[in-house]
Write a protein that holds these residues in place. Sequence first.
Motif, PDB file in Angstrom:
ATOM      1  N   ALA A 105       5.216  30.419 -31.865  1.00  0.00           N
ATOM      2  CA  ALA A 105       6.460  30.748 -32.556  1.00  0.00           C
ATOM      3  C   ALA A 105       7.351  29.522 -32.691  1.00  0.00           C
ATOM      4  CB  ALA A 105       7.195  31.857 -31.797  1.00  0.00           C
ATOM      5  N   ALA A 106       7.465  28.755 -31.615  1.00  0.00           N
ATOM      6  CA  ALA A 106       8.303  27.560 -31.650  1.00  0.00           C
ATOM      7  C   ALA A 106       7.785  26.553 -32.672  1.00  0.00           C
ATOM      8  CB  ALA A 106       8.359  26.931 -30.255  1.00  0.00           C
ATOM      9  N   ALA A 107       6.461  26.421 -32.774  1.00  0.00           N
ATOM     10  CA  ALA A 107       5.873  25.485 -33.732  1.00  0.00           C
ATOM     11  C   ALA A 107       6.219  25.851 -35.162  1.00  0.00           C
ATOM     12  CB  ALA A 107       4.360  25.445 -33.544  1.00  0.00           C
ATOM     13  N   ASP A 108       6.446  27.135 -35.421  1.00  0.00           N
ATOM     14  CA  ASP A 108       6.808  27.609 -36.758  1.00  0.00           C
ATOM     15  C   ASP A 108       8.309  27.782 -36.912  1.00  0.00           C
ATOM     16  OD1 ASP A 108       4.201  27.588 -37.493  1.00  0.00           O
ATOM     17  OD2 ASP A 108       3.959  29.763 -37.654  1.00  0.00           O
ATOM     18  N   GLY A 109       9.087  27.375 -35.900  1.00  0.00           N
ATOM     19  CA  GLY A 109      10.538  27.489 -35.968  1.00  0.00           C
ATOM     20  C   GLY A 109      11.022  28.928 -35.917  1.00  0.00           C
ATOM     21  N   MET A 110      10.311  29.783 -35.196  1.00  0.00           N
ATOM     22  CA  MET A 110      10.651  31.194 -35.125  1.00  0.00           C
ATOM     23  C   MET A 110      10.803  31.633 -33.669  1.00  0.00           C
ATOM     24  SD  MET A 110       7.729  32.436 -37.844  1.00  0.00           S
ATOM     25  CE  MET A 110       8.246  34.148 -37.889  1.00  0.00           C
ATOM     26  N   THR A 111      11.451  32.766 -33.483  1.00  0.00           N
ATOM     27  CA  THR A 111      11.453  33.386 -32.165  1.00  0.00           C
ATOM     28  C   THR A 111      10.135  34.135 -32.002  1.00  0.00           C
ATOM     29  OG1 THR A 111      12.416  35.472 -32.920  1.00  0.00           O
ATOM     30  CG2 THR A 111      13.952  33.712 -32.297  1.00  0.00           C
ATOM     31  N   ALA A 112       9.814  34.481 -30.787  1.00  0.00           N
ATOM     32  CA  ALA A 112       8.580  35.234 -30.545  1.00  0.00           C
ATOM     33  C   ALA A 112       8.621  36.579 -31.259  1.00  0.00           C
ATOM     34  CB  ALA A 112       8.380  35.432 -29.050  1.00  0.00           C
ATOM     35  N   ALA A 113       9.801  37.219 -31.275  1.00  0.00           N
ATOM     36  CA  ALA A 113       9.930  38.514 -31.939  1.00  0.00           C
ATOM     37  C   ALA A 113       9.669  38.386 -33.432  1.00  0.00           C
ATOM     38  CB  ALA A 113      11.329  39.091 -31.680  1.00  0.00           C
ATOM     39  N   GLN A 114      10.203  37.326 -34.034  1.00  0.00           N
ATOM     40  CA  GLN A 114       9.983  37.108 -35.467  1.00  0.00           C
ATOM     41  C   GLN A 114       8.509  36.813 -35.736  1.00  0.00           C
ATOM     42  OE1 GLN A 114      12.750  33.869 -35.908  1.00  0.00           O
ATOM     43  NE2 GLN A 114      14.354  35.187 -36.792  1.00  0.00           N
ATOM     44  N   TYR A 115       7.901  36.042 -34.861  1.00  0.00           N
ATOM     45  CA  TYR A 115       6.508  35.663 -35.057  1.00  0.00           C
ATOM     46  C   TYR A 115       5.588  36.876 -34.948  1.00  0.00           C
ATOM     47  CZ  TYR A 115       2.335  32.755 -34.849  1.00  0.00           C
ATOM     48  OH  TYR A 115       1.118  32.157 -35.133  1.00  0.00           O
ATOM     49  N   LEU A 116       5.880  37.767 -34.011  1.00  0.00           N
ATOM     50  CA  LEU A 116       5.052  38.968 -33.845  1.00  0.00           C
ATOM     51  C   LEU A 116       5.258  39.933 -35.004  1.00  0.00           C
ATOM     52  CD1 LEU A 116       5.547  39.506 -30.019  1.00  0.00           C
ATOM     53  CD2 LEU A 116       3.393  38.941 -31.169  1.00  0.00           C
ATOM     54  N   GLY A 117       6.481  39.966 -35.549  1.00  0.00           N
ATOM     55  CA  GLY A 117       6.749  40.770 -36.738  1.00  0.00           C
ATOM     56  C   GLY A 117       6.568  42.254 -36.562  1.00  0.00           C
ATOM     57  N   ASN A 118       6.705  42.730 -35.324  1.00  0.00           N
ATOM     58  CA  ASN A 118       6.529  44.152 -35.030  1.00  0.00           C
ATOM     59  C   ASN A 118       7.488  44.521 -33.910  1.00  0.00           C
ATOM     60  OD1 ASN A 118       5.248  46.331 -33.205  1.00  0.00           O
ATOM     61  ND2 ASN A 118       4.113  46.575 -35.141  1.00  0.00           N
ATOM     62  N   GLU A 119       8.301  45.543 -34.149  1.00  0.00           N
ATOM     63  CA  GLU A 119       9.342  45.900 -33.177  1.00  0.00           C
ATOM     64  C   GLU A 119       8.759  46.308 -31.834  1.00  0.00           C
ATOM     65  OE1 GLU A 119      13.100  49.031 -32.724  1.00  0.00           O
ATOM     66  OE2 GLU A 119      12.139  48.720 -34.681  1.00  0.00           O
TER      67      GLU A 119
END
Length: 249
Positions: A105-119
């Motif tokens: 997630a960090a490598a893509d500039g995202m949070t883990a929650a954003q990277y997983l994309g599922n609540e």
Amino acid sequence: MGWATPIVAPEQVEYRLAEDCGCDQSSDAEVEYRLAATSDLRWIGSGLTELGLVAGEPVDPDAARALMDGRDWRTGEQLVKRKRELDPRGKVTARVVVDAITGLAAADGMTAAQYLGNEALASRFARAERGIVRDGEAHLLPVGDAGRLAAGAGLSVEQLYGGDVIAEANRWRNHRVDVGLRGVDLSLDLPKSISTAYALAGEELAAAIEGEWMASVTEAVGALEEWTAYGMAGHRGAGSARSGWPPPG
């Protein structure tokens, strides 16, 4: 002086039902003889009447085993549901999958929650993170949850942990173990001077010493029942509580 020990395993119950549980031993043969004499375990506590038991009467080991298992000793009815959890052998170290997802997630500039994309996955990931903060490397994750998190991030759980580790965890993934608290062992220390006097005394004096000691134990247990006993309502005590603490006055 006294101390309390949680009782969670049947073996702990059996140990405490043994007549010689916790007995001190002396190098003096006469003291050893008296301390080794048969002494029945006795019921104590104000809640006994609700279970058809009488304080001061000898303990029926089978009744004690039933009560420590949360069952009515007369009918076998389960009064307290035993708490069970997934066998630790069906879990894996949480940090492995959490660190892997955090890094992606960090490598893509995202949070883990954003990277997983599922609540649901994000919620489970957050719980794992909190567990790691609390327990460190010791925090474990059910192998099924680790697999879902890994898949949600496009990872292979076998590659993260190794095929052998995952295969072994999968063997136990549906196995549950009893982890509920059966009771608490309250130990009250008898001063060595009194125990030695009891061992060496004649029958009449020994009986008087024993009577006074049991009266003090009964008084101590009664005080603890008023000060520390409480009841919980709701799932696993998540609701309201009524407690006897602090003591009055």
